[in-house]
Scaffold this motif. Structure first.
Motif, PDB file in Angstrom:
ATOM      1  N   MET A 187       0.842  -1.173   0.000  1.00 47.55           N
ATOM      2  CA  MET A 187       0.000   0.000   0.000  1.00 47.55           C
ATOM      3  C   MET A 187       0.891   1.242   0.000  1.00 47.55           C
ATOM      4  O   MET A 187       1.877   1.312   0.694  1.00 47.55           O
ATOM      5  N   THR A 188       0.525   2.212  -0.809  1.00 49.06           N
ATOM      6  CA  THR A 188       1.218   3.487  -0.878  1.00 49.06           C
ATOM      7  C   THR A 188       0.301   4.550  -0.304  1.00 49.06           C
ATOM      8  O   THR A 188      -0.911   4.492  -0.502  1.00 49.06           O
ATOM      9  N   THR A 189       0.881   5.515   0.415  1.00 50.95           N
ATOM     10  CA  THR A 189       0.055   6.556   1.034  1.00 50.95           C
ATOM     11  C   THR A 189       0.610   7.943   0.744  1.00 50.95           C
ATOM     12  O   THR A 189       1.782   8.106   0.402  1.00 50.95           O
ATOM     13  N   TYR A 190      -0.258   8.954   0.894  1.00 50.74           N
ATOM     14  CA  TYR A 190       0.127  10.356   0.822  1.00 50.74           C
ATOM     15  C   TYR A 190      -0.700  11.101   1.858  1.00 50.74           C
ATOM     16  O   TYR A 190      -1.909  10.889   1.965  1.00 50.74           O
ATOM     17  N   SER A 191      -0.063  11.968   2.602  1.00 53.75           N
ATOM     18  CA  SER A 191      -0.767  12.816   3.550  1.00 53.75           C
ATOM     19  C   SER A 191      -0.107  14.189   3.514  1.00 53.75           C
ATOM     20  O   SER A 191       1.097  14.299   3.759  1.00 53.75           O
ATOM     21  N   GLY A 192      -0.881  15.201   3.176  1.00 53.06           N
ATOM     22  CA  GLY A 192      -0.314  16.540   3.106  1.00 53.06           C
ATOM     23  C   GLY A 192      -1.197  17.491   2.324  1.00 53.06           C
ATOM     24  O   GLY A 192      -2.372  17.220   2.083  1.00 53.06           O
ATOM     25  N   PRO A 193      -0.624  18.624   1.886  1.00 51.76           N
ATOM     26  CA  PRO A 193      -1.410  19.641   1.192  1.00 51.76           C
ATOM     27  C   PRO A 193      -1.892  19.156  -0.168  1.00 51.76           C
ATOM     28  O   PRO A 193      -1.226  18.351  -0.832  1.00 51.76           O
ATOM     29  N   ALA A 194      -3.057  19.647  -0.563  1.00 55.14           N
ATOM     30  CA  ALA A 194      -3.643  19.298  -1.851  1.00 55.14           C
ATOM     31  C   ALA A 194      -4.600  20.413  -2.260  1.00 55.14           C
ATOM     32  O   ALA A 194      -4.974  21.260  -1.452  1.00 55.14           O
ATOM     33  N   ARG A 195      -4.974  20.371  -3.542  1.00 54.41           N
ATOM     34  CA  ARG A 195      -5.943  21.333  -4.053  1.00 54.41           C
ATOM     35  C   ARG A 195      -6.991  20.572  -4.847  1.00 54.41           C
ATOM     36  O   ARG A 195      -6.656  19.775  -5.725  1.00 54.41           O
ATOM     37  N   LEU A 196      -8.252  20.817  -4.527  1.00 55.66           N
ATOM     38  CA  LEU A 196      -9.365  20.180  -5.220  1.00 55.66           C
ATOM     39  C   LEU A 196      -9.930  21.187  -6.213  1.00 55.66           C
ATOM     40  O   LEU A 196     -10.251  22.312  -5.836  1.00 55.66           O
ATOM     41  N   THR A 197     -10.024  20.782  -7.492  1.00 56.51           N
ATOM     42  CA  THR A 197     -10.599  21.653  -8.509  1.00 56.51           C
ATOM     43  C   THR A 197     -12.007  21.185  -8.799  1.00 56.51           C
ATOM     44  O   THR A 197     -12.220  20.029  -9.192  1.00 56.51           O
ATOM     45  N   LEU A 198     -12.973  22.082  -8.591  1.00 49.51           N
ATOM     46  CA  LEU A 198     -14.377  21.763  -8.813  1.00 49.51           C
ATOM     47  C   LEU A 198     -14.695  21.817 -10.304  1.00 49.51           C
ATOM     48  O   LEU A 198     -13.895  22.294 -11.112  1.00 49.51           O
ATOM     49  N   VAL A 199     -15.878  21.361 -10.683  1.00 44.89           N
ATOM     50  CA  VAL A 199     -16.290  21.311 -12.084  1.00 44.89           C
ATOM     51  C   VAL A 199     -16.243  22.700 -12.723  1.00 44.89           C
ATOM     52  O   VAL A 199     -15.871  22.841 -13.883  1.00 44.89           O
ATOM     53  N   ASP A 200     -16.578  23.745 -11.977  1.00 43.75           N
ATOM     54  CA  ASP A 200     -16.586  25.112 -12.533  1.00 43.75           C
ATOM     55  C   ASP A 200     -15.196  25.745 -12.572  1.00 43.75           C
ATOM     56  O   ASP A 200     -15.039  26.904 -12.950  1.00 43.75           O
ATOM     57  N   GLY A 201     -14.160  25.002 -12.155  1.00 44.52           N
ATOM     58  CA  GLY A 201     -12.798  25.513 -12.188  1.00 44.52           C
ATOM     59  C   GLY A 201     -12.319  26.132 -10.884  1.00 44.52           C
ATOM     60  O   GLY A 201     -11.153  26.493 -10.760  1.00 44.52           O
ATOM     61  N   THR A 202     -13.198  26.241  -9.902  1.00 42.93           N
ATOM     62  CA  THR A 202     -12.821  26.776  -8.600  1.00 42.93           C
ATOM     63  C   THR A 202     -11.816  25.847  -7.939  1.00 42.93           C
ATOM     64  O   THR A 202     -12.019  24.635  -7.905  1.00 42.93           O
TER      65      THR A 202
ATOM     66  N   THR B 245      -3.512   3.799  -1.549  1.00 48.11           N
ATOM     67  CA  THR B 245      -3.910   2.847  -2.586  1.00 48.11           C
ATOM     68  C   THR B 245      -4.482   1.618  -1.891  1.00 48.11           C
ATOM     69  O   THR B 245      -4.152   1.333  -0.747  1.00 48.11           O
ATOM     70  N   ASN B 246      -5.345   0.918  -2.608  1.00 52.28           N
ATOM     71  CA  ASN B 246      -5.860  -0.337  -2.071  1.00 52.28           C
ATOM     72  C   ASN B 246      -5.841  -1.350  -3.187  1.00 52.28           C
ATOM     73  O   ASN B 246      -6.282  -1.088  -4.291  1.00 52.28           O
ATOM     74  N   GLN B 247      -5.295  -2.490  -2.906  1.00 51.39           N
ATOM     75  CA  GLN B 247      -5.198  -3.557  -3.896  1.00 51.39           C
ATOM     76  C   GLN B 247      -5.928  -4.775  -3.348  1.00 51.39           C
ATOM     77  O   GLN B 247      -5.403  -5.491  -2.518  1.00 51.39           O
ATOM     78  N   ARG B 248      -7.151  -4.946  -3.832  1.00 48.13           N
ATOM     79  CA  ARG B 248      -7.966  -6.061  -3.350  1.00 48.13           C
ATOM     80  C   ARG B 248      -8.390  -6.913  -4.536  1.00 48.13           C
ATOM     81  O   ARG B 248      -8.992  -6.408  -5.471  1.00 48.13           O
ATOM     82  N   GLY B 249      -8.053  -8.162  -4.501  1.00 45.11           N
ATOM     83  CA  GLY B 249      -8.498  -9.082  -5.537  1.00 45.11           C
ATOM     84  C   GLY B 249      -8.049  -8.707  -6.936  1.00 45.11           C
ATOM     85  O   GLY B 249      -8.780  -8.907  -7.889  1.00 45.11           O
ATOM     86  N   GLY B 250      -6.879  -8.102  -7.055  1.00 46.28           N
ATOM     87  CA  GLY B 250      -6.382  -7.742  -8.372  1.00 46.28           C
ATOM     88  C   GLY B 250      -6.916  -6.419  -8.897  1.00 46.28           C
ATOM     89  O   GLY B 250      -6.605  -6.016  -9.999  1.00 46.28           O
ATOM     90  N   ILE B 251      -7.758  -5.752  -8.116  1.00 46.61           N
ATOM     91  CA  ILE B 251      -8.302  -4.460  -8.545  1.00 46.61           C
ATOM     92  C   ILE B 251      -7.506  -3.357  -7.863  1.00 46.61           C
ATOM     93  O   ILE B 251      -7.490  -3.264  -6.645  1.00 46.61           O
ATOM     94  N   ASP B 252      -6.832  -2.557  -8.666  1.00 46.14           N
ATOM     95  CA  ASP B 252      -6.079  -1.431  -8.112  1.00 46.14           C
ATOM     96  C   ASP B 252      -7.002  -0.233  -7.998  1.00 46.14           C
ATOM     97  O   ASP B 252      -7.750   0.075  -8.913  1.00 46.14           O
ATOM     98  N   GLY B 253      -6.903   0.463  -6.902  1.00 48.08           N
ATOM     99  CA  GLY B 253      -7.698   1.664  -6.716  1.00 48.08           C
ATOM    100  C   GLY B 253      -7.038   2.542  -5.681  1.00 48.08           C
ATOM    101  O   GLY B 253      -6.047   2.164  -5.059  1.00 48.08           O
ATOM    102  N   TRP B 254      -7.572   3.729  -5.534  1.00 50.01           N
ATOM    103  CA  TRP B 254      -7.046   4.632  -4.523  1.00 50.01           C
ATOM    104  C   TRP B 254      -8.163   5.562  -4.069  1.00 50.01           C
ATOM    105  O   TRP B 254      -9.175   5.720  -4.743  1.00 50.01           O
ATOM    106  N   GLY B 255      -7.974   6.134  -2.905  1.00 48.71           N
ATOM    107  CA  GLY B 255      -8.973   7.041  -2.362  1.00 48.71           C
ATOM    108  C   GLY B 255      -8.508   7.544  -1.014  1.00 48.71           C
ATOM    109  O   GLY B 255      -7.365   7.314  -0.603  1.00 48.71           O
ATOM    110  N   GLY B 256      -9.386   8.221  -0.314  1.00 51.04           N
ATOM    111  CA  GLY B 256      -9.043   8.756   0.996  1.00 51.04           C
ATOM    112  C   GLY B 256      -9.947   9.896   1.369  1.00 51.04           C
ATOM    113  O   GLY B 256     -11.134   9.887   1.033  1.00 51.04           O
TER     114      GLY B 256
END
Length: 92
Positions: free
Chosen positions: A1-16, A26-37
């Motif tokens: 598993m790989t992790t990241y914790s720190g500053p980030a910027r979220l860009t909304l649909v309108d560009g904000t 990251t989460n690797q379950r049953g051969g399916i790679d994914g990530w979230g948090g």
């Protein structure tokens, strides 16, 4: 598993762009790679609270990933925590 914790910027649909702190893995379950948090925006607005699809999360050094909001919960009177599900390769 790989992790990241720190500053980030979220860009909304309108560009904000919304600055905040992200905690991702990251989460690797049953051969399916994914990530979230989670993402905790520095400031909240109705647009941030209602954000759902088509969002972009930008990490330092121009690392970018597409995300969707899977949930929002209130932490304090002035803070929320957004649960994110990533699409495509993890940007960290």
């Amino acid at each position: 598993m790989t992790t990241y914790s720190g500053p980030a910027r979220l860009t909304l649909v309108d560009g904000t762009r919304v600055s905040g702190m992200a905690s991702l893995s990251t989460n690797q379950r049953g051969g399916i790679d994914g990530w979230g948090g989670t993402f905790r925006p520095d400031q909240i607005s109705t647009d941030v609270r209602n954000a759902a699809e088509g969002l972009v999360l930008e990490l330092p050094y121009d690392q970018i990933g597409e995300v969707s909001v899977t949930g929002v919960r209130r932490l304090l009177a002035t803070q929320i925590l957004m649960s994110l599900a990533g699409r495509g390769p993890a940007p960290f």
